[in-house]
Design a protein around this motif. Structure first.
Motif, PDB file in Angstrom:
ATOM      1  N   TYR A 173       0.800  -1.227   0.000  1.00  0.00           N
ATOM      2  CA  TYR A 173       0.000   0.000   0.000  1.00  0.00           C
ATOM      3  C   TYR A 173       0.830   1.273   0.000  1.00  0.00           C
ATOM      4  O   TYR A 173       0.359   2.321   0.402  1.00  0.00           O
ATOM      5  CB  TYR A 173      -0.950   0.003   1.202  1.00  0.00           C
ATOM      6  N   GLY A 174       2.058   1.182  -0.434  1.00  0.00           N
ATOM      7  CA  GLY A 174       2.910   2.357  -0.471  1.00  0.00           C
ATOM      8  C   GLY A 174       4.173   2.040  -1.248  1.00  0.00           C
ATOM      9  O   GLY A 174       4.251   1.041  -1.958  1.00  0.00           O
ATOM     10  N   SER A 175       5.174   2.888  -1.100  1.00  0.00           N
ATOM     11  CA  SER A 175       6.460   2.653  -1.757  1.00  0.00           C
ATOM     12  C   SER A 175       7.575   2.947  -0.765  1.00  0.00           C
ATOM     13  O   SER A 175       7.417   3.768   0.142  1.00  0.00           O
ATOM     14  CB  SER A 175       6.600   3.531  -3.007  1.00  0.00           C
ATOM     15  N   VAL A 176       8.696   2.268  -0.954  1.00  0.00           N
ATOM     16  CA  VAL A 176       9.834   2.450  -0.060  1.00  0.00           C
ATOM     17  C   VAL A 176      11.102   2.635  -0.882  1.00  0.00           C
ATOM     18  O   VAL A 176      11.276   2.000  -1.921  1.00  0.00           O
ATOM     19  CB  VAL A 176       9.970   1.263   0.928  1.00  0.00           C
ATOM     20  N   VAL A 177      11.954   3.549  -0.435  1.00  0.00           N
ATOM     21  CA  VAL A 177      13.265   3.781  -1.035  1.00  0.00           C
ATOM     22  C   VAL A 177      14.279   3.670   0.097  1.00  0.00           C
ATOM     23  O   VAL A 177      14.169   4.384   1.108  1.00  0.00           O
ATOM     24  CB  VAL A 177      13.352   5.176  -1.697  1.00  0.00           C
ATOM     25  N   GLY A 210      20.789   1.535   6.254  1.00  0.00           N
ATOM     26  CA  GLY A 210      19.620   1.014   6.948  1.00  0.00           C
ATOM     27  C   GLY A 210      18.437   1.958   7.068  1.00  0.00           C
ATOM     28  O   GLY A 210      17.399   1.586   7.587  1.00  0.00           O
ATOM     29  N   GLY A 211      18.557   3.171   6.598  1.00  0.00           N
ATOM     30  CA  GLY A 211      17.419   4.095   6.632  1.00  0.00           C
ATOM     31  C   GLY A 211      16.508   3.877   5.438  1.00  0.00           C
ATOM     32  O   GLY A 211      16.821   3.115   4.518  1.00  0.00           O
ATOM     33  N   PHE A 212      15.352   4.537   5.470  1.00  0.00           N
ATOM     34  CA  PHE A 212      14.446   4.448   4.322  1.00  0.00           C
ATOM     35  C   PHE A 212      13.433   5.581   4.344  1.00  0.00           C
ATOM     36  O   PHE A 212      13.179   6.200   5.373  1.00  0.00           O
ATOM     37  CB  PHE A 212      13.715   3.097   4.288  1.00  0.00           C
ATOM     38  N   ASN A 213      12.857   5.839   3.172  1.00  0.00           N
ATOM     39  CA  ASN A 213      11.717   6.738   3.003  1.00  0.00           C
ATOM     40  C   ASN A 213      10.546   5.879   2.550  1.00  0.00           C
ATOM     41  O   ASN A 213      10.653   5.151   1.562  1.00  0.00           O
ATOM     42  CB  ASN A 213      11.983   7.799   1.929  1.00  0.00           C
ATOM     43  N   TYR A 214       9.436   5.968   3.285  1.00  0.00           N
ATOM     44  CA  TYR A 214       8.229   5.219   2.941  1.00  0.00           C
ATOM     45  C   TYR A 214       7.117   6.227   2.669  1.00  0.00           C
ATOM     46  O   TYR A 214       6.881   7.120   3.479  1.00  0.00           O
ATOM     47  CB  TYR A 214       7.819   4.294   4.094  1.00  0.00           C
ATOM     48  N   THR A 215       6.453   6.090   1.522  1.00  0.00           N
ATOM     49  CA  THR A 215       5.317   6.924   1.178  1.00  0.00           C
ATOM     50  C   THR A 215       4.086   6.034   1.130  1.00  0.00           C
ATOM     51  O   THR A 215       4.045   5.058   0.375  1.00  0.00           O
ATOM     52  CB  THR A 215       5.529   7.622  -0.184  1.00  0.00           C
ATOM     53  N   SER A 216       3.092   6.375   1.959  1.00  0.00           N
ATOM     54  CA  SER A 216       1.900   5.531   2.070  1.00  0.00           C
ATOM     55  C   SER A 216       0.845   5.908   1.043  1.00  0.00           C
ATOM     56  O   SER A 216       0.872   6.996   0.461  1.00  0.00           O
ATOM     57  CB  SER A 216       1.304   5.638   3.475  1.00  0.00           C
ATOM     58  N   SER A 217      -0.088   4.981   0.863  1.00  0.00           N
ATOM     59  CA  SER A 217      -1.252   5.264   0.033  1.00  0.00           C
ATOM     60  C   SER A 217      -2.154   6.240   0.788  1.00  0.00           C
ATOM     61  O   SER A 217      -1.966   6.507   1.966  1.00  0.00           O
ATOM     62  CB  SER A 217      -2.013   3.961  -0.247  1.00  0.00           C
ATOM     63  N   ILE A 218      -3.138   6.758   0.099  1.00  0.00           N
ATOM     64  CA  ILE A 218      -4.110   7.663   0.723  1.00  0.00           C
ATOM     65  C   ILE A 218      -5.460   6.976   0.663  1.00  0.00           C
ATOM     66  O   ILE A 218      -5.916   6.653  -0.429  1.00  0.00           O
ATOM     67  CB  ILE A 218      -4.168   9.013  -0.023  1.00  0.00           C
ATOM     68  N   PRO A 219      -6.131   6.706   1.772  1.00  0.00           N
ATOM     69  CA  PRO A 219      -5.668   6.898   3.139  1.00  0.00           C
ATOM     70  C   PRO A 219      -4.635   5.839   3.510  1.00  0.00           C
ATOM     71  O   PRO A 219      -4.599   4.761   2.909  1.00  0.00           O
ATOM     72  CB  PRO A 219      -6.943   6.723   3.974  1.00  0.00           C
ATOM     73  N   PRO A 220      -3.778   6.130   4.509  1.00  0.00           N
ATOM     74  CA  PRO A 220      -2.758   5.150   4.918  1.00  0.00           C
ATOM     75  C   PRO A 220      -3.400   3.855   5.410  1.00  0.00           C
ATOM     76  O   PRO A 220      -4.463   3.870   6.025  1.00  0.00           O
ATOM     77  CB  PRO A 220      -2.033   5.852   6.072  1.00  0.00           C
ATOM     78  N   LYS A 221      -2.756   2.751   5.086  1.00  0.00           N
ATOM     79  CA  LYS A 221      -3.202   1.432   5.526  1.00  0.00           C
ATOM     80  C   LYS A 221      -2.026   0.718   6.184  1.00  0.00           C
ATOM     81  O   LYS A 221      -0.877   0.991   5.845  1.00  0.00           O
ATOM     82  CB  LYS A 221      -3.680   0.603   4.327  1.00  0.00           C
ATOM     83  N   GLU A 222      -2.351  -0.191   7.097  1.00  0.00           N
ATOM     84  CA  GLU A 222      -1.290  -1.011   7.681  1.00  0.00           C
ATOM     85  C   GLU A 222      -0.563  -1.721   6.543  1.00  0.00           C
ATOM     86  O   GLU A 222      -1.190  -2.234   5.622  1.00  0.00           O
ATOM     87  CB  GLU A 222      -1.908  -2.019   8.648  1.00  0.00           C
ATOM     88  N   ASP A 223       0.756  -1.757   6.604  1.00  0.00           N
ATOM     89  CA  ASP A 223       1.542  -2.272   5.489  1.00  0.00           C
ATOM     90  C   ASP A 223       2.741  -3.053   6.032  1.00  0.00           C
ATOM     91  O   ASP A 223       3.045  -2.999   7.227  1.00  0.00           O
ATOM     92  CB  ASP A 223       2.012  -1.109   4.608  1.00  0.00           C
ATOM     93  N   SER A 224       3.421  -3.762   5.145  1.00  0.00           N
ATOM     94  CA  SER A 224       4.662  -4.440   5.497  1.00  0.00           C
ATOM     95  C   SER A 224       5.475  -4.660   4.224  1.00  0.00           C
ATOM     96  O   SER A 224       4.945  -4.600   3.118  1.00  0.00           O
ATOM     97  CB  SER A 224       4.385  -5.771   6.203  1.00  0.00           C
ATOM     98  N   TRP A 225       6.765  -4.885   4.423  1.00  0.00           N
ATOM     99  CA  TRP A 225       7.654  -5.174   3.306  1.00  0.00           C
ATOM    100  C   TRP A 225       8.854  -5.964   3.813  1.00  0.00           C
ATOM    101  O   TRP A 225       9.123  -6.003   5.007  1.00  0.00           O
ATOM    102  CB  TRP A 225       8.078  -3.906   2.575  1.00  0.00           C
TER     103      TRP A 225
END
Length: 108
Positions: free
Chosen positions: A56-60, A65-80
């Motif tokens: 439900y989003g994207s991760v860079v 070990g850091g990351f930027n996660y952009t969630s869908s609208i509206p945000p949903k519980e997610d995992s990767w």
């Protein structure tokens, strides 16, 4: 008498992470981030990649070990899932990202 010393590469031990999504829709986690609770024998020489992207989003990933996660609208519980490769040995870890407080959709 002959003595032999063998040195074997050890796999990384990856501990699951749970990181709360930011209500803004963009979650920024600085290094060491997802690697902070992991045991990685080759340290900074490890190659970290995303192997199963969030649903439900994207991760860079950010090096270290850091990351930027952009969630869908509206945000949903997610995992990767991410993979750490150390001395040719691959290990996988999971990052769970609960929706911000007050969000009702808990779909994973």
């Amino acid at each position: 008498m002959l003595h032999f010393l063998f040195c074997f590469a050890a796999p990384a031990i990856l501990t699951p992470d749970t990181i709360q999504q930011d209500p803004s829709g963009v979650t920024v986690v600085l290094p060491p981030g997802i690697l902070a609770n992991d045991a990685i024998p080759c340290g900074t020489e490890a190659n970290v990649t995303v192997v199963t992207p969030p649903r439900y989003g994207s991760v860079v990933l950010i090096p270290g070990g850091g990351f930027n996660y952009t969630s869908s609208i509206p945000p949903k519980e997610d995992s990767w899932e991410y993979q750490v490769e150390c001395d040719g040995i691959k290990s996988r870890g999971v990052v769970k990202m609960p929706a911000p407080p007050g969000e009702v959709d808990k779909t994973v």
